[in-house]
Design a protein around this motif. Structure first.
Motif, short mmCIF file in Angstrom:
data_model
loop_
_atom_site.label_atom_id
_atom_site.label_comp_id
_atom_site.label_asym_id
_atom_site.label_seq_id
_atom_site.Cartn_x
_atom_site.Cartn_y
_atom_site.Cartn_z
N ASN A 106 0.82 -1.21 0.00
CA ASN A 106 0.00 0.00 0.00
C ASN A 106 0.85 1.26 0.00
O ASN A 106 2.05 1.23 0.32
CB ASN A 106 -0.93 0.02 1.22
CG ASN A 106 -2.07 -0.99 1.08
OD1 ASN A 106 -2.45 -1.37 -0.03
ND2 ASN A 106 -2.61 -1.42 2.20
N ASN A 107 0.21 2.37 -0.35
CA ASN A 107 0.87 3.68 -0.37
C ASN A 107 0.20 4.60 0.65
O ASN A 107 -1.00 4.47 0.93
CB ASN A 107 0.76 4.31 -1.76
CG ASN A 107 1.38 3.43 -2.83
OD1 ASN A 107 2.52 3.00 -2.71
ND2 ASN A 107 0.64 3.17 -3.90
N TYR B 212 5.25 1.26 4.06
CA TYR B 212 4.51 1.41 2.81
C TYR B 212 5.45 1.29 1.61
O TYR B 212 6.67 1.49 1.73
CB TYR B 212 3.80 2.77 2.77
CG TYR B 212 2.85 2.95 3.93
CD1 TYR B 212 1.53 2.54 3.84
CD2 TYR B 212 3.30 3.50 5.14
CE1 TYR B 212 0.66 2.67 4.91
CE2 TYR B 212 2.44 3.64 6.21
CZ TYR B 212 1.12 3.22 6.10
OH TYR B 212 0.28 3.34 7.16
N LYS B 213 4.85 1.03 0.46
CA LYS B 213 5.63 1.01 -0.78
C LYS B 213 6.11 2.43 -1.10
O LYS B 213 7.29 2.66 -1.34
CB LYS B 213 4.78 0.45 -1.92
CG LYS B 213 5.51 0.34 -3.24
CD LYS B 213 4.73 -0.49 -4.26
CE LYS B 213 3.37 0.05 -4.54
NZ LYS B 213 2.67 -0.68 -5.63
N THR B 214 5.18 3.37 -1.10
CA THR B 214 5.52 4.78 -1.34
C THR B 214 4.80 5.65 -0.32
O THR B 214 3.62 5.42 -0.03
CB THR B 214 5.12 5.21 -2.76
OG1 THR B 214 5.84 4.44 -3.72
CG2 THR B 214 5.43 6.69 -2.99
N ILE B 215 5.51 6.63 0.22
CA ILE B 215 4.88 7.65 1.04
C ILE B 215 5.03 8.98 0.31
O ILE B 215 6.12 9.35 -0.11
CB ILE B 215 5.52 7.74 2.44
CG1 ILE B 215 5.23 6.47 3.25
CG2 ILE B 215 4.99 8.96 3.20
CD1 ILE B 215 5.85 6.47 4.64
N ASN C 125 9.92 4.20 -1.21
CA ASN C 125 10.11 5.46 -1.92
C ASN C 125 9.40 6.58 -1.15
O ASN C 125 8.33 6.35 -0.59
CB ASN C 125 9.53 5.38 -3.34
CG ASN C 125 10.15 4.28 -4.17
OD1 ASN C 125 11.30 4.38 -4.58
ND2 ASN C 125 9.38 3.22 -4.41
N VAL C 126 9.99 7.77 -1.18
CA VAL C 126 9.37 8.94 -0.55
C VAL C 126 9.35 10.07 -1.57
O VAL C 126 10.39 10.41 -2.16
CB VAL C 126 10.11 9.38 0.72
CG1 VAL C 126 9.52 10.68 1.27
CG2 VAL C 126 10.04 8.28 1.78
N MET C 127 8.17 10.65 -1.76
CA MET C 127 8.02 11.83 -2.61
C MET C 127 7.47 12.98 -1.78
O MET C 127 6.64 12.76 -0.89
CB MET C 127 7.09 11.55 -3.79
CG MET C 127 7.56 10.48 -4.75
SD MET C 127 6.57 10.44 -6.29
CE MET C 127 4.94 10.01 -5.65
N TYR D 185 -3.73 4.20 0.26
CA TYR D 185 -4.23 3.80 -1.05
C TYR D 185 -3.66 2.43 -1.43
O TYR D 185 -2.50 2.12 -1.10
CB TYR D 185 -3.80 4.80 -2.13
CG TYR D 185 -4.40 6.18 -2.00
CD1 TYR D 185 -5.52 6.54 -2.74
CD2 TYR D 185 -3.84 7.12 -1.14
CE1 TYR D 185 -6.07 7.81 -2.63
CE2 TYR D 185 -4.39 8.39 -1.03
CZ TYR D 185 -5.49 8.73 -1.77
OH TYR D 185 -6.04 9.98 -1.66
N ASP D 186 -4.47 1.64 -2.13
CA ASP D 186 -3.90 0.49 -2.81
C ASP D 186 -3.55 0.91 -4.23
O ASP D 186 -3.40 2.10 -4.51
CB ASP D 186 -4.86 -0.71 -2.76
CG ASP D 186 -6.16 -0.49 -3.53
OD1 ASP D 186 -6.29 0.54 -4.24
OD2 ASP D 186 -7.05 -1.35 -3.45
N ASP D 187 -3.44 -0.02 -5.13
CA ASP D 187 -3.02 0.29 -6.50
C ASP D 187 -4.02 1.19 -7.22
O ASP D 187 -3.64 1.95 -8.11
CB ASP D 187 -2.83 -1.01 -7.28
CG ASP D 187 -2.38 -0.77 -8.71
OD1 ASP D 187 -1.18 -0.55 -8.91
OD2 ASP D 187 -3.24 -0.77 -9.62
#
Length: 290
Positions: free
Chosen positions: A60-61, A94-97, A151-153, A279-281
């Protein structure tokens, strides 16, 4: 500057009379606030290295929208318990934050006076202290995010209170956190794709009429890939979610205490919230109200 004149003139009633004239020209005193802001925000900035752990099982993100923080009015002490709760959510992994800076992070666009971008004079706040506390807050959540995400954005737009100062602040963020993908821009809105979720952020003071259509027009490629589309805003300091023809408009509240202007005008009923969105995908799965 000033200029004085003296001359004499005949008067029917009084004869020769003395006349005086003083001309004074004034303009506002201008402090070099931008130079001071650059110095404070970028002086000897050393990149912070955070131990980074990649976990392929993270699916999840997480999106952390930061709207209308108004540091200066807001103190770190005001949101201590909220920050602890937010860190607990980040620590799940998480996969991406994505950290969204949605404008008005700082209460004023100047250092030595308290004014909005348009020059509206506000109640005085200690802006140097506000910047320091904003830095501490950002360092806390970005460091935790780097440790708990693959990953972090960090995405950003300026607000009507801090458009110039926000730009300088994001330069500091980019220099400080080299491990994150930091978006420094002077745009009124920006957008990104989180797997198949298209998210646009804008402060909320402009582009009010047809924001969904503008998103589809400006980001055609991402729009075509996305399963769902959302627009994240703030500005009005209260929570509201509306589905406009399939584009979900999320307007976020502010965690700051009511300032004198809000108290005077009776704008004191809104919940003082922060948020964390999972969020999921394809879509939002969990919304945390902090």
């Amino acid at each position: 500057s000033a200029r004085n004149n003296f001359w004499q003139q005949n008067s029917v009633e009084k004869g020769l009379i003395d006349l005086y004239q003083s001309k004074i020209t004034v303009k506002p005193r201008v402090e070099n606030d931008i130079a001071k802001a650059i110095e404070r925000l970028t002086n000897e900035v050393k990149p912070l290295k955070v131990r980074h752990e990649i976990n392929p099982y993270r699916q999840n993100n997480l999106v952390v929208p930061l709207a209308d923080m108004h540091f200066g009015i807001l103190k770190l002490a005001d949101i201590k318990s909220k920050l602890v709760e937010l860190l607990d959510i980040i620590n799940h992994g998480y996969k991406t934050i994505v950290i969204e800076v949605i404008g008005d992070t700082l209460h004023s666009d100047k250092i030595n006076s308290t004014e909005t971008v348009a020059g509206t004079v506000l109640e005085d706040v200690e802006m140097p202290n506000a910047i320091d506390e904003a830095m501490q807050f950002m360092e806390t959540i970005v460091s935790a995010s780097l440790f708990n995400a693959n990953n972090v954005m960090i995405k950003s737009v300026g607000g009507n209170h801090d458009y110039d100062m926000s730009y300088m602040f994001m330069i500091w963020v980019k220099e400080r956190f080299k491990q994150a993908k930091v978006d420094v821009n002077n745009n009124y809105r920006t957008a990104y794709l989180l797997d198949h979720v298209l998210i646009s952020i804008q402060h909320g003071d402009v582009n009010k009429k047809i924001p969904g259509q503008i998103l589809a027009t400006e980001h055609r490629n991402m729009w075509g890939v996305a399963t769902t589309a959302e627009i994240h805003t703030g500005h009005l300091h209260f929570d509201k979610t509306v589905d406009e023809n399939g584009v979900v408009m999320r307007q976020f509240s502010t965690p700051k205490p009511s300032d004198n202007w809000e108290v005077k005008n009776g704008f004191v009923g809104a919940n003082k919230l922060m948020y964390a969105l999972v969020y999921d995908d394809e879509r939002l799965k969990v919304e945390h109200f902090i």
